[in-house]
Design an enzyme around this catalytic site. Structure first.
Site, PDB file in Angstrom:
ATOM      1  N   LEU A 101      41.156  33.621  44.823  1.00 59.40           N
ATOM      2  CA  LEU A 101      41.228  35.080  45.544  1.00 59.40           C
ATOM      3  C   LEU A 101      41.608  36.415  44.660  1.00 59.40           C
ATOM      4  O   LEU A 101      42.449  35.552  43.725  1.00 59.40           O
ATOM      5  CB  LEU A 101      43.279  34.946  46.033  1.00 59.40           C
ATOM      6  CG  LEU A 101      43.616  33.901  47.518  1.00 59.40           C
ATOM      7  CD1 LEU A 101      45.290  34.425  47.608  1.00 59.40           C
ATOM      8  CD2 LEU A 101      42.529  35.137  48.586  1.00 59.40           C
ATOM      9  N   ASP A 102      40.582  37.355  44.670  1.00 58.43           N
ATOM     10  CA  ASP A 102      41.047  38.162  43.429  1.00 58.43           C
ATOM     11  C   ASP A 102      42.420  38.505  43.245  1.00 58.43           C
ATOM     12  O   ASP A 102      43.470  38.827  44.051  1.00 58.43           O
ATOM     13  CB  ASP A 102      40.205  38.800  43.706  1.00 58.43           C
ATOM     14  CG  ASP A 102      39.824  39.582  45.407  1.00 58.43           C
ATOM     15  OD1 ASP A 102      41.438  39.365  45.402  1.00 58.43           O
ATOM     16  OD2 ASP A 102      38.975  40.701  44.524  1.00 58.43           O
ATOM     17  N   ALA A 103      42.396  39.637  42.202  1.00 55.70           N
ATOM     18  CA  ALA A 103      43.971  40.134  41.871  1.00 55.70           C
ATOM     19  C   ALA A 103      44.276  41.185  42.517  1.00 55.70           C
ATOM     20  O   ALA A 103      45.505  41.028  43.256  1.00 55.70           O
ATOM     21  CB  ALA A 103      43.441  40.621  40.469  1.00 55.70           C
ATOM     22  N   SER A 105      44.086  40.761  46.187  1.00 62.44           N
ATOM     23  CA  SER A 105      44.077  40.457  47.246  1.00 62.44           C
ATOM     24  C   SER A 105      45.613  39.298  47.439  1.00 62.44           C
ATOM     25  O   SER A 105      45.642  38.665  46.259  1.00 62.44           O
ATOM     26  CB  SER A 105      42.995  39.052  47.745  1.00 62.44           C
ATOM     27  OG  SER A 105      42.000  39.221  47.387  1.00 62.44           O
ATOM     28  N   ARG A 240      36.363  43.472  51.606  1.00 58.72           N
ATOM     29  CA  ARG A 240      36.334  44.784  51.799  1.00 58.72           C
ATOM     30  C   ARG A 240      34.907  45.718  51.861  1.00 58.72           C
ATOM     31  O   ARG A 240      35.236  46.590  52.410  1.00 58.72           O
ATOM     32  CB  ARG A 240      36.715  44.917  50.162  1.00 58.72           C
ATOM     33  CG  ARG A 240      38.395  44.619  49.884  1.00 58.72           C
ATOM     34  CD  ARG A 240      38.467  45.104  48.186  1.00 58.72           C
ATOM     35  NE  ARG A 240      38.508  44.480  47.641  1.00 58.72           N
ATOM     36  CZ  ARG A 240      38.322  43.280  46.772  1.00 58.72           C
ATOM     37  NH1 ARG A 240      40.158  42.894  47.557  1.00 58.72           N
ATOM     38  NH2 ARG A 240      38.217  42.881  45.864  1.00 58.72           N
TER      39      ARG A 240
END
Lengths: 310, 429
Positions: A101-103, A105, A240
């Site tokens: 999970l990127d920062a 999300s 996104r």
């Protein structure tokens, strides 16, 4: 006999899920969990020290006129085994991270401990789907598709209705369904393909681009809207971008305000530990609780059906 | 009491083995290679292909049969002719040379050794005390034999030395974490070289006289082992400098145990640093002493980040000069805190929560709090409709209650919700 620390470490073997708060890198989550577990493992009492025999030269009492010397053997704990000399017993614990999970999300992040890492790998080789909740906002476009990025364009969104939005979503889903059939590598005219499609078990067989298997609008309250997505092989950037493209398709623009993963394969939101609970005391029950789930994963590779059918 | 004779012999041989050139060795051991070699010396013909393997074989044999060899030594010394003895000692010498070209050297030395006067070689041999296995040694002698310690000359850890070295043993008993110290460059060898009575004890007494607590000594030495190499006069001078600046003796002790490197700074540097704080903060002497006593770390670290932090408070956050002074005297930690984290917290508290500067200056601990914690709690309160930070508002939540309460009390007293609800809310963020 194993030490208490080793026994504790053996318990830390399996999979569990944490809830990653937004704004935190997944690596930080992993490192926090690892250091918390190491602290717990190393704080348990060390193994009993070895004993060393020391010969001590003693003159035999007061009668030193006889010049008798005696050697006495004494058993003392070896200082080389002192915890201050040996340092902590364990320096690292294998903590593996599932689908990242990127920062920006937040949501369910699966972590594997010890041999659970192998299970983690086989879990992702079986192409499980993940569910996300995406929150978007019409009227603006930014360079990184998030609401905090640099604004590129502002648009009006008065003409967007829920009907139009759903039409666009259906179109997107149709395109993805087509891609899914292509990548699942089954003959479309066979009974096998029909059975799989009826059960909703069509999956991309090997490497594939991100594919949405489910997409619907949860809430429409312009300029805000919320989508629910099930997908495979996705990245949060792709999701996104999806919102951005939905915006363009509706003749307006949209940015993403929140990406939240609500399910990762069999791991649901209810099992995830919030960041106050990333300690050994909470992780060990979570691991043992999910071990049943993990055994079912290894025995039935098609375990994720019941989660995917909506 | 019983000391095995064989033990003593092994010990002796171990001792003798250290000086190989003068050790007499037997010319008649059982072993084909050595026999061959002996013949080659006497006949003057040597085969180069056979020789290089010899020294190792010979040495192994020597180690294995030390008991037998000494037996033969004993008889040999009495009976053998001086000439035979010399050739054997030459043999022994050449054992320790490299294999290459050994044949030539051996040849030369064998021929040279003939010219050496027999009396001289005899004297040389007699100078070496060579005990016989049958020789009676007194119990006291036996007990005085010390075994040379088997310390490795090179090691990666202090574990090998800790049982042998008095200094290390005492340090462990004090509570010094050797496993941490050995990871630092040069510290391990420094500690091994120290003598406990001469180097360590006086400094420990000095620290104890200063007022450092016993339980703190181990932690202090773990942080700063170099205080053990600092001269006592210097340490004394620095302490008296601090006392001349009207730091009380308790506060000096607290400062030293909180910031162990403080006493490694020269007086000039300490003076400069105190001057820097005086100039940057503009506090009165009493308040400055208080700040420095509470955060002695600031004296030891780099001063550039402190300067930068003060500029950030002034220009980026927009605090007034007296507000900064107030914040620093209340929470000295803001001086050394991470600039980025502080900016993140301040940005959230001021811009998102809408708390004015005066309230933040009144409760500066909020700058120290965790960002995640503040954000979660604020969003929860906002969701419940309780996020009022204006003191004039009826149900106002003070920053202190927002930040410093533990989760359970926060939920029950401030948010008026259950802990489960709070956790469920955390999972919707």
């Amino acid at each position: 006999m194993a030490t208490q620390a080793a026994r504790l470490l053996r318990k830390l073997d399996g999979l569990f899920a944490v809830y990653k708060p937004p704004g935190v890198h997944w690596k930080l989550v992993r490192d926090t969990v690892e250091s918390n577990l190491l602290r717990a493992v190393n704080s348990s009492p060390p193994a009993a020290p070895r004993f060393q025999v020391h010969f001590q030269l003693l003159s035999s009492g007061e009668s030193s006129s006889s010049r008798e010397l005696t050697v006495t053997a004494t058993r003392l704990p070896a200082l080389a085994d002192h915890p201050l000399v040996t340092g902590p017993q364990f320096h690292k614990i294998r903590v593996g991270v599932g689908h990242r999970l990127d920062a920006f999300s937040s949501g369910v992040l699966v972590l594997g401990l010890g041999n659970g890492n192998t299970a983690l790998e086989s879990l992702y080789r079986s192409h499980v789907t993940r569910a996300y909740t995406l929150e978007g906002e019409f009227g603006m476009a930014t360079d990184d598709f998030t609401h905090s990025g640099r604004v590129i364009e502002r648009t009006t969104y008065g003409h967007v209705t829920q009907d139009k939005l759903e039409r666009v979503l259906a179109m997107v889903q149709g395109a993805n369904q087509k891609a899914l059939i292509t990548y699942s590598r089954v003959n479309l005219h066979s009974q096998e393909a029909y059975d799989l499609a009826v059960k909703g078990m069509l999956r991309p067989q090997d490497k594939s681009p991100p594919i949405l298997t489910g997409l619907r609008c949860l809430c429409f309250d312009p300029p805000h809207f919320t989508l629910e997505v099930q997908c495979v092989n996705e990245t949060q950037w792709y999701l996104r971008k999806l919102l951005h493209e939905v915006g363009l398709e509706l003749r307006t623009t949209a940015v993403c305000t929140k990406v939240r993963r609500t399910r990762d394969g069999p791991f649901k939101m209810e099992d995830a530990l919030t960041h106050n609970h990333w300690t050994a005391d909470d992780i060990i029950p979570a691991v043992t609780h999910l071990r049943d789930c993990y055994t079912s994963v290894s025995s039935h590779p098609s375990f994720s059906i019941k989660h995917n059918t909506m | 009491m019983f000391v095995c004779r064989r033990c003593v012999r092994v010990l002796r041989s171990a001792l003798l083995y250290v000086q190989p050139p003068v050790t007499p060795a037997s010319p008649l051991p059982a072993g084909g290679a050595v026999d061959l070699r002996y013949r080659s010396v006497t006949t003057g013909h040597s085969s180069a292909s056979l020789l290089p393997r010899m020294p190792s074989g010979r040495r192994r044999e020597r180690r294995e049969s030390c008991g037998i060899r000494y037996l033969t030594d004993h008889t040999e010394q009495k009976s053998a002719s001086p000439h035979g003895q010399t050739s054997s000692s030459v043999l022994q010498q050449s054992n320790h040379k490299t294999a290459q070209g050994e044949a030539f050297k051996l040849h030369r030395e064998a021929s040279r050794s003939v010219s050496v006067p027999a009396a001289q070689t005899l004297i040389d041999l007699d100078a070496v005390p060579c005990p016989s296995p049958f020789e009676e040694i007194s119990e006291e002698d036996a007990i005085q034999i010390t075994v040379p310690s088997d310390l490795p000359p090179v090691t990666f850890t202090l574990r090998d030395y800790v049982d042998k070295s008095e200094t290390l043993r005492r340090l462990v008993e004090l509570g010094v974490n050797l496993s941490k110290l050995e990871q630092r460059p040069n510290v391990g060898s420094m500690l091994v070289r120290l003598d406990f009575q001469a180097d360590v004890a006086p400094r420990l007494f000095f620290l104890k006289d200063l007022g450092v607590e016993d339980s703190q000594l181990g932690l202090l030495l773990t942080k700063n082992p170099f205080i053990l190499t600092e001269s006592l006069e210097n340490l004394q001078a620095r302490v008296s400098y601090l006392k001349s600046k009207k730091f009380s003796s308790e506060s000096v002790a607290a400062m030293v145990s909180k910031a162990p490197y403080l006493l490694n700074f020269s007086i000039k540097r300490l003076d400069n640093r105190l001057g820097f704080f005086q100039e940057q903060l503009g506090l009165s002497a009493q308040k400055l002493r208080d700040v420095v006593t509470r955060l002695p770390r600031s004296l030891c670290g780099s001063l550039e980040p402190i300067k930068e932090n003060l500029k950030v408070y002034e220009l980026e956050f927009g605090f007034r000069k007296n507000e900064i002074q107030h914040i620093v005297t209340k929470v000295p930690k803001v001086l050394t805190a991470n600039k980025r984290k502080m900016t993140q917290v301040f940005d959230f508290v001021h811009n998102v929560m809408g708390v004015p500067h005066s309230l933040i200056a009144n409760f500066p601990q909020v700058l120290n709090a965790k960002f995640l914690r503040i954000r979660e709690r604020h969003l929860f309160l906002e969701y419940l409709g309780r996020a009022h930070y204006d003191p004039a508002h009826p149900n106002y939540v003070s920053l202190e209650r927002l930040v410093s309460l533990p989760d359970e009390t926060f939920c029950s007293e401030v948010a008026l919700a259950s802990l489960d609800d709070f956790e469920r809310f955390q999972k919707t963020l």
